[in-house]
Scaffold this motif. Sequence first.
Motif, PDB file in Angstrom:
ATOM      1  N   UNK A  84       0.821  -1.294  -0.153  1.00 60.46           N
ATOM      2  CA  UNK A  84      -0.101  -0.261   0.033  1.00 60.46           C
ATOM      3  C   UNK A  84       0.877   1.231   0.137  1.00 60.46           C
ATOM      4  N   UNK A  85       1.297   1.824  -1.174  1.00 57.01           N
ATOM      5  CA  UNK A  85       1.856   2.933  -1.405  1.00 57.01           C
ATOM      6  C   UNK A  85       1.545   4.254  -0.596  1.00 57.01           C
ATOM      7  N   UNK A  86       2.073   5.185   0.042  1.00 57.02           N
ATOM      8  CA  UNK A  86       1.461   6.455   0.435  1.00 57.02           C
ATOM      9  C   UNK A  86       2.487   7.537   0.272  1.00 57.02           C
ATOM     10  N   UNK A  87       1.956   8.493   0.006  1.00 59.44           N
ATOM     11  CA  UNK A  87       2.835   9.972  -0.220  1.00 59.44           C
ATOM     12  C   UNK A  87       3.175  10.337   1.069  1.00 59.44           C
ATOM     13  N   UNK A  88       4.461  10.154   1.285  1.00 56.37           N
ATOM     14  CA  UNK A  88       5.243  10.480   2.531  1.00 56.37           C
ATOM     15  C   UNK A  88       5.575  12.134   2.756  1.00 56.37           C
ATOM     16  N   UNK A  89       5.277  13.037   1.719  1.00 52.87           N
ATOM     17  CA  UNK A  89       5.750  14.244   1.695  1.00 52.87           C
ATOM     18  C   UNK A  89       4.929  15.229   2.266  1.00 52.87           C
ATOM     19  N   UNK A  90       3.895  14.841   2.588  1.00 49.89           N
ATOM     20  CA  UNK A  90       3.071  15.893   3.532  1.00 49.89           C
ATOM     21  C   UNK A  90       3.372  15.957   4.830  1.00 49.89           C
ATOM     22  N   UNK A  91       2.357  16.923   5.451  1.00 47.11           N
ATOM     23  CA  UNK A  91       2.892  17.130   7.208  1.00 47.11           C
ATOM     24  C   UNK A  91       2.379  15.645   7.575  1.00 47.11           C
ATOM     25  N   UNK A  92       3.347  15.561   9.021  1.00 45.92           N
ATOM     26  CA  UNK A  92       3.001  14.362   9.604  1.00 45.92           C
ATOM     27  C   UNK A  92       1.564  13.879   9.706  1.00 45.92           C
ATOM     28  N   UNK A  93       0.773  14.874   9.954  1.00 41.87           N
ATOM     29  CA  UNK A  93      -0.855  14.518  10.300  1.00 41.87           C
ATOM     30  C   UNK A  93      -1.498  14.321   8.938  1.00 41.87           C
ATOM     31  N   UNK A  94      -0.953  14.578   7.772  1.00 41.09           N
ATOM     32  CA  UNK A  94      -1.393  14.462   6.358  1.00 41.09           C
ATOM     33  C   UNK A  94      -0.925  12.766   6.130  1.00 41.09           C
ATOM     34  N   UNK A  95       0.220  12.474   6.414  1.00 45.55           N
ATOM     35  CA  UNK A  95       0.708  11.251   6.156  1.00 45.55           C
ATOM     36  C   UNK A  95      -0.025  10.171   7.070  1.00 45.55           C
ATOM     37  N   UNK A  96      -0.298  10.810   8.299  1.00 44.75           N
ATOM     38  CA  UNK A  96      -1.359   9.776   9.267  1.00 44.75           C
ATOM     39  C   UNK A  96      -2.696   9.564   8.630  1.00 44.75           C
ATOM     40  N   UNK A  97      -3.170  10.701   8.038  1.00 41.69           N
ATOM     41  CA  UNK A  97      -4.405  10.446   7.588  1.00 41.69           C
ATOM     42  C   UNK A  97      -4.113   9.396   6.347  1.00 41.69           C
ATOM     43  N   UNK A  98      -3.607   9.524   5.358  1.00 37.86           N
ATOM     44  CA  UNK A  98      -3.297   8.518   4.243  1.00 37.86           C
ATOM     45  C   UNK A  98      -3.065   7.088   4.770  1.00 37.86           C
ATOM     46  N   UNK A  99      -2.269   7.035   5.970  1.00 34.34           N
ATOM     47  CA  UNK A  99      -1.968   5.866   6.656  1.00 34.34           C
ATOM     48  C   UNK A  99      -3.349   4.988   7.066  1.00 34.34           C
ATOM     49  N   UNK A 100      -4.087   5.850   7.611  1.00 32.28           N
ATOM     50  CA  UNK A 100      -5.431   5.456   8.316  1.00 32.28           C
ATOM     51  C   UNK A 100      -6.370   4.895   7.039  1.00 32.28           C
ATOM     52  N   UNK A 101      -6.276   5.819   5.824  1.00 34.62           N
ATOM     53  CA  UNK A 101      -6.917   5.201   4.787  1.00 34.62           C
ATOM     54  C   UNK A 101      -6.479   3.705   4.343  1.00 34.62           C
ATOM     55  N   UNK A 102      -5.618   3.749   4.189  1.00 35.52           N
ATOM     56  CA  UNK A 102      -5.020   2.379   3.740  1.00 35.52           C
ATOM     57  C   UNK A 102      -5.197   1.043   4.918  1.00 35.52           C
ATOM     58  N   UNK A 103      -4.999   1.609   5.870  1.00 35.49           N
ATOM     59  CA  UNK A 103      -5.082   0.652   6.909  1.00 35.49           C
ATOM     60  C   UNK A 103      -6.569  -0.003   7.438  1.00 35.49           C
ATOM     61  N   UNK A 104      -7.631   1.009   6.977  1.00 33.15           N
ATOM     62  CA  UNK A 104      -8.967   0.791   7.052  1.00 33.15           C
ATOM     63  C   UNK A 104      -9.640   0.811   8.368  1.00 33.15           C
TER      64      UNK A 104
END
Length: 213
Positions: free
Chosen positions: A193-213
């Motif tokens: 599950x690739x995510x964009x890690x370039x955002x702020x830590x909170x933005x990355x966290x949000x992407x991570x949550x989406x991928x984890x479901x």
Amino acid sequence: MNIILLGPPGAGKGTQARKLVDERRMIQLSTGDMLREAKDSGTEMGNRVAEVMARGELVTDEIVIGLIEEKLEKDANCGFIFDGFPRTLAQADALDALLAKHGKSLHAVIEMRVNDDALVARITARSTCGVCGEVYNDQTKPWPEGGKCANCGSTDQKRRADDNEDSLRTRLMGYYKQTSPLIGYYYAKGKLRPIDGMGTPDEVRHELEIQLG
Ligand code: AP5
């Protein structure tokens, strides 16, 4: 749930793992942290590990697999975040076997994508609290002005011996040569599950949550 955070040095694996530990009560298994503990023990193995880490090279598969095996035996009923492990195909094979042995499976492998310029900027500005491990950054999350860690109040601000440009270059080369083949390995298993890690830590966290479901 067992997940792997995969990404180059400075991608934000440790930062995101700490958030997951707080919010999902999972156990973070960082081989980097385990090796730094071994290094501080002053044993012969610890001294050998210290030299390899300072150069930015990988420690042997045998040592890191042994460390992970020990932790899995100890907390077999928990969900794990693997942070910085596996880093070679041999380590990935060993992890598959260890998870199977404990009746566990891998939920997802989160590949954190960050460009090299950002990695260098992040790593050369990093510091951590020597007591609780809170991660800081001179640019984006500076050590508090009063000199005390915001999380635990300690004054023990530490910088890692391998957070310099020479070691970082070796670490990055090692990532592209030895670790990036894992991207194809986990893609083929349908776990990537690739995510964009370039955002702020909170933005990355949000992407991570989406991928984890
Ligand atoms: P290890 O400790 O695993 O280091 P690494 O993989 O190089 O990763 P880092 O800890 O440097 O970065 P990170 O992705 O956790 O980033 P962080 O969240 O801190 O390994 C160290 C050494 O141990 C290796 O070189 C090797 O020798 C050995 N080793 C470890 N595991 C091994 C294994 N499996 N096999 C063999 N050898 C092994 O963030 C970095 C900075 O950026 C911080 O300042 C943070 O505040 C900031 N930041 C984080 N996220 C963001 C964001 N979204 N935006 C802006 N800044 C951010």
